[in-house]
Design an enzyme around this catalytic site. Structure first.
Site, PDB file in Angstrom:
ATOM      1  N   ASP A 256       0.887  -1.325  -0.060  1.00 24.16           N
ATOM      2  CA  ASP A 256       0.016   0.176   0.152  1.00 24.16           C
ATOM      3  C   ASP A 256       0.721   1.342   0.107  1.00 24.16           C
ATOM      4  O   ASP A 256       1.923   1.303   0.387  1.00 24.16           O
ATOM      5  CB  ASP A 256      -0.584   0.060   1.352  1.00 24.16           C
ATOM      6  CG  ASP A 256      -2.265  -0.305   1.267  1.00 24.16           C
ATOM      7  OD1 ASP A 256      -2.637  -0.477   0.015  1.00 24.16           O
ATOM      8  OD2 ASP A 256      -2.811  -0.471   2.379  1.00 24.16           O
TER       9      ASP A 256
ATOM     10  N   MET B 225      -8.676   9.787   8.508  1.00 25.90           N
ATOM     11  CA  MET B 225      -9.005  10.337   7.302  1.00 25.90           C
ATOM     12  C   MET B 225      -9.830  11.650   7.727  1.00 25.90           C
ATOM     13  O   MET B 225     -11.023  11.901   6.936  1.00 25.90           O
ATOM     14  CB  MET B 225      -9.850   9.222   6.762  1.00 25.90           C
ATOM     15  CG  MET B 225      -9.021   8.317   6.090  1.00 25.90           C
ATOM     16  SD  MET B 225     -10.147   6.906   5.460  1.00 25.90           S
ATOM     17  CE  MET B 225     -10.392   6.007   6.968  1.00 25.90           C
TER      18      MET B 225
ATOM     19  N   LYS C  63      -3.252   3.345  -2.762  1.00 18.82           N
ATOM     20  CA  LYS C  63      -4.632   4.002  -3.138  1.00 18.82           C
ATOM     21  C   LYS C  63      -4.171   5.249  -2.384  1.00 18.82           C
ATOM     22  O   LYS C  63      -4.374   5.219  -0.821  1.00 18.82           O
ATOM     23  CB  LYS C  63      -5.581   3.177  -2.433  1.00 18.82           C
ATOM     24  CG  LYS C  63      -6.181   1.970  -3.294  1.00 18.82           C
ATOM     25  CD  LYS C  63      -7.448   1.356  -2.828  1.00 18.82           C
ATOM     26  CE  LYS C  63      -7.669   1.109  -1.437  1.00 18.82           C
ATOM     27  NZ  LYS C  63      -8.975   0.665  -1.224  1.00 18.82           N
TER      28      LYS C  63
HETATM   29  N1  SAH Z   1      -5.242   0.548   8.677  1.00 18.40           N
HETATM   30  C1  SAH Z   1      -4.694   1.900   8.742  1.00 18.40           C
HETATM   31  C2  SAH Z   1      -5.730   3.190   8.655  1.00 18.40           C
HETATM   32  C3  SAH Z   1      -5.995   3.254   7.023  1.00 18.40           C
HETATM   33  S1  SAH Z   1      -6.985   4.664   6.670  1.00 18.40           S
HETATM   34  C4  SAH Z   1      -4.203   2.070  10.168  1.00 18.40           C
HETATM   35  O1  SAH Z   1      -4.486   1.148  11.300  1.00 18.40           O
HETATM   36  O2  SAH Z   1      -3.572   2.944  10.715  1.00 18.40           O
HETATM   37  C5  SAH Z   1      -5.940   5.773   6.087  1.00 18.40           C
HETATM   38  C6  SAH Z   1      -5.808   6.732   7.229  1.00 18.40           C
HETATM   39  O3  SAH Z   1      -5.021   6.418   8.423  1.00 18.40           O
HETATM   40  C7  SAH Z   1      -5.106   8.178   6.819  1.00 18.40           C
HETATM   41  O4  SAH Z   1      -6.123   8.863   6.104  1.00 18.40           O
HETATM   42  C8  SAH Z   1      -4.675   8.546   8.050  1.00 18.40           C
HETATM   43  O5  SAH Z   1      -5.749   9.278   8.586  1.00 18.40           O
HETATM   44  C9  SAH Z   1      -4.251   7.329   8.975  1.00 18.40           C
HETATM   45  N2  SAH Z   1      -2.717   7.247   8.863  1.00 18.40           N
HETATM   46  C10 SAH Z   1      -2.484   6.123   8.566  1.00 18.40           C
HETATM   47  N3  SAH Z   1      -1.091   6.110   8.562  1.00 18.40           N
HETATM   48  C11 SAH Z   1      -0.715   7.192   9.080  1.00 18.40           C
HETATM   49  C12 SAH Z   1       0.481   7.981   9.427  1.00 18.40           C
HETATM   50  N4  SAH Z   1       1.548   7.402   9.363  1.00 18.40           N
HETATM   51  N5  SAH Z   1       0.389   9.141   9.984  1.00 18.40           N
HETATM   52  C13 SAH Z   1      -1.035   9.899  10.159  1.00 18.40           C
HETATM   53  N6  SAH Z   1      -2.040   9.137  10.005  1.00 18.40           N
HETATM   54  C14 SAH Z   1      -2.020   8.005   9.340  1.00 18.40           C
END
Ligand code: SAH
Length: 521
Positions: free
Chosen positions: A44, A182, A66
């Site tokens: 991803d 998000m 994505k």
């Molecule tokens: N499965 C992932 C989340 C996916 S949704 C998890 O458990 O973290 C995608 C959202 O996750 C992004 O829009 C943001 O809000 C958040 N996100 C994921 N990685 C991030 C990071 N390193 N720093 C800040 N926000 C993050």
């Protein structure tokens, strides 16, 4: 063999693996284990590219990025299809997803597709970005004194739409800490909803972008002000919004962004075999290391000289080591000849502390360590000991500076040079390095030997001095010692950082001091 057995034999398996939030150290041991055995990896946008280091060279890598709201490299449907296709072909597939696969990760949708296709699967949880962002921004997500509950919500759906899945009215005061994934696009609506449903407008809020990576950027405000703060600071997704009293503790706990080299992009030019110590020390201090193995070390093809010397090792008075590599490859040959450390009854001198430490790993304490860690320094120290008529063995690189054997010979010693390894210039990755230099993203380059300088210049492949200067404009240069520094200045570049003692840890300390003192570049 019955039907089921046959099926298992022919069908691969899909492992849905949580990559963690960004810091490549935050993947689970199980996740790393699976990456090391993967035949296909579908990864991803949010999964750290650095994790791909664990994947075997033979594996197929598929980027299924994505980006929120933007370009889709693949649709969800296509990703599901890819997983099924490769598993059907009998492959061991790792589907690497940012954070935890089941937290706003559409992991379940991918699994449902696998179930339908009767493909075996496993799911490995990951550190979700919410807890990582809070922790790396210095915020304890729960705290006895502040809150006993935390809620994870998605800000992706429009909170004004009637059929919203989130009960904002209950959430506003129902959870102590609220973490919104998000949520950047809808931030004005989200904060308004929370205030409208009774949350104090003064509630502290932090927004953390690219949490746990060298690009981490965090800002703070209140429910009332955060939209404006985010707009002003230019924060874009991916970012998390953390709402709650615990945000106040950030002042005391913030640690990640306070490390001295935080946010610095450092090119490490070293042999792949040796880069790890330098890289880990720099990373400990917060730097983002881009590794270029400018040289690759190989044993010499012709071991005649070292074999002959080892055959009469008892006739030598001194054995000299001028690098870690010399120690490594000398002992490798010694062991191959079925000898061991007890056969080395002569006195042993080393050029510097790091080489001495390496030697110690073989159970040998150096008899002589010069004050100045150079070939000249070593020659001087030996001459003071008296080398008239002494037999000296010098295992070293095939191509090396001649000053040490020359000085010793001039002082009446009988020096036997025995090549044990050679430096091989690297292939590839030229373009990547040039692009990074051109875009001005590099803050610092480290050189740990003259050959790293020479090979770096070969890789950069500048047309002339003018282009070299343009590419290196604004880049700070660190050199481990005076010889390396000379090679840098001979190339028309300027050395900004040079430690007093020529060791890796002294060099990293000098770099840290440089930036502490507000060094530019
Ligand atoms: N499965 C992932 C989340 C996916 S949704 C998890 O458990 O973290 C995608 C959202 O996750 C992004 O829009 C943001 O809000 C958040 N996100 C994921 N990685 C991030 C990071 N390193 N720093 C800040 N926000 C993050």
């Amino acid at each position: 063999m019955n039907n089921t057995d046959e099926k298992i034999k022919r069908t691969g398996k899909v492992y849905l693996v949580g990559a963690g939030p960004g810091d490549p150290g935050l993947i689970t041991l199980r996740g790393k284990y699976l990456l090391e055995r993967a035949e296909v990896v579908v990864y991803d946008y949010l999964a750290s590219k650095k994790l791909l280091r664990h994947v075997p060279d033979t594996a197929k890598l598929i980027y299924a990025g994505k980006k929120g709201g933007g370009l889709h490299a693949f649709t969800q449907q296509e990703i599901n299809g890819l997983l099924v296709e490769h598993a059907r072909a009998g492959k061991m597939v790792v589907r690497l997803k940012g954070g935890d696969p089941f937290i706003f990760g559409r992991g379940a949708e991918e699994i449902e597709e696998l179930v339908q296709a009767s493909i075996p699967f496993e799911v490995v949880p990951g550190v979700t970005s919410a807890t990582a962002a809070a922790t790396y921004a210095g915020i304890p997500i729960t705290h006895r004194g502040y809150t006993a509950s935390v809620a994870f919500v998605t800000g992706h759906e429009d909170p004004t739409k009637k059929e919203s899945n989130i009960a904002w009215d209950k959430l506003a005061t129902g959870a102590g800490t609220i973490v919104v994934y998000m949520g950047i696009k809808n931030l004005p609506i989200i904060t308004a909803k929370l205030i409208e449903h009774g949350r104090d407008p003064q509630t502290p809020v932090a927004v953390v972008r690219w949490a746990s990576t060298p690009q981490q950027h965090s800002v703070e405000g209140t429910l009332e002000t955060i939209t404006e703060v985010v707009r002003e600071s230019g924060i874009k997704p991916p970012a998390l919004v953390i709402v709650g009293e615990v945000v106040k503790l950030r002042n005391t706990i913030d640690w990640f962004e306070k490390r001295p080299l935080f946010g610095k992009q450092v090119v490490v030019t070293r042999t792949r075999e040796q880069a790890s110590e330098l890289v880990s020390l720099l990373e400990e201090n917060g730097a983002d290391c881009l590794e270029y193995s400018t040289i690759h070390i190989e044993p010499v093809e012709d071991t005649g000289a070292v074999d002959a010397a080892l055959g009469e090792i008892d006739t030598y008075d001194w054995l000299l080591f001028t690098s870690i590599n010399a120690v490594t490859w000398f002992f490798k040959r010694l062991f191959e000849l079925k000898m061991d450390a007890r056969d080395l009854r002569c006195r042993i001198a080393v050029v510097g502390r790091t080489t001495a430490d390496e030697l110690q790993r073989y159970g040998i304490r150096a008899d002589l360590l010069p004050e100045k860690f150079t070939g000249e320094g070593l020659a001087e120290a030996l001459i003071q000991e008296g080398v008239q008529g002494a037999r000296i063995l010098l295992p070293r690189a095939l191509k090396a500076r001649e000053v040490l054997p020359q000085r010793l010979t001039a002082a009446g010693a009988e020096v036997q040079v025995a090549p044990v390894y050679r430096n091989v210039p690297p292939q590839g990755r030229k373009e990547e390095l040039r692009e990074q230099l051109q875009s001005g993203m590099i803050d610092l380059i480290t050189f740990t030997s003259s050959s790293t300088v020479r090979n770096f210049l070969t890789m950069v492949d500048a047309r002339d001095q003018e282009e070299l200067h343009r590419l290196m404009d604004g880049v700070t240069i660190a050199a481990i010692g005076p010889i390396t520094a000379r090679t840098v200045t001979d190339a028309g570049l300027k050395v900004d950082i040079q430690p007093e003692r020529y060791t890796i840890s002294d060099m990293v300390q000098a770099i840290v001091n440089h930036y502490r003192e507000g060094g530019a570049g």
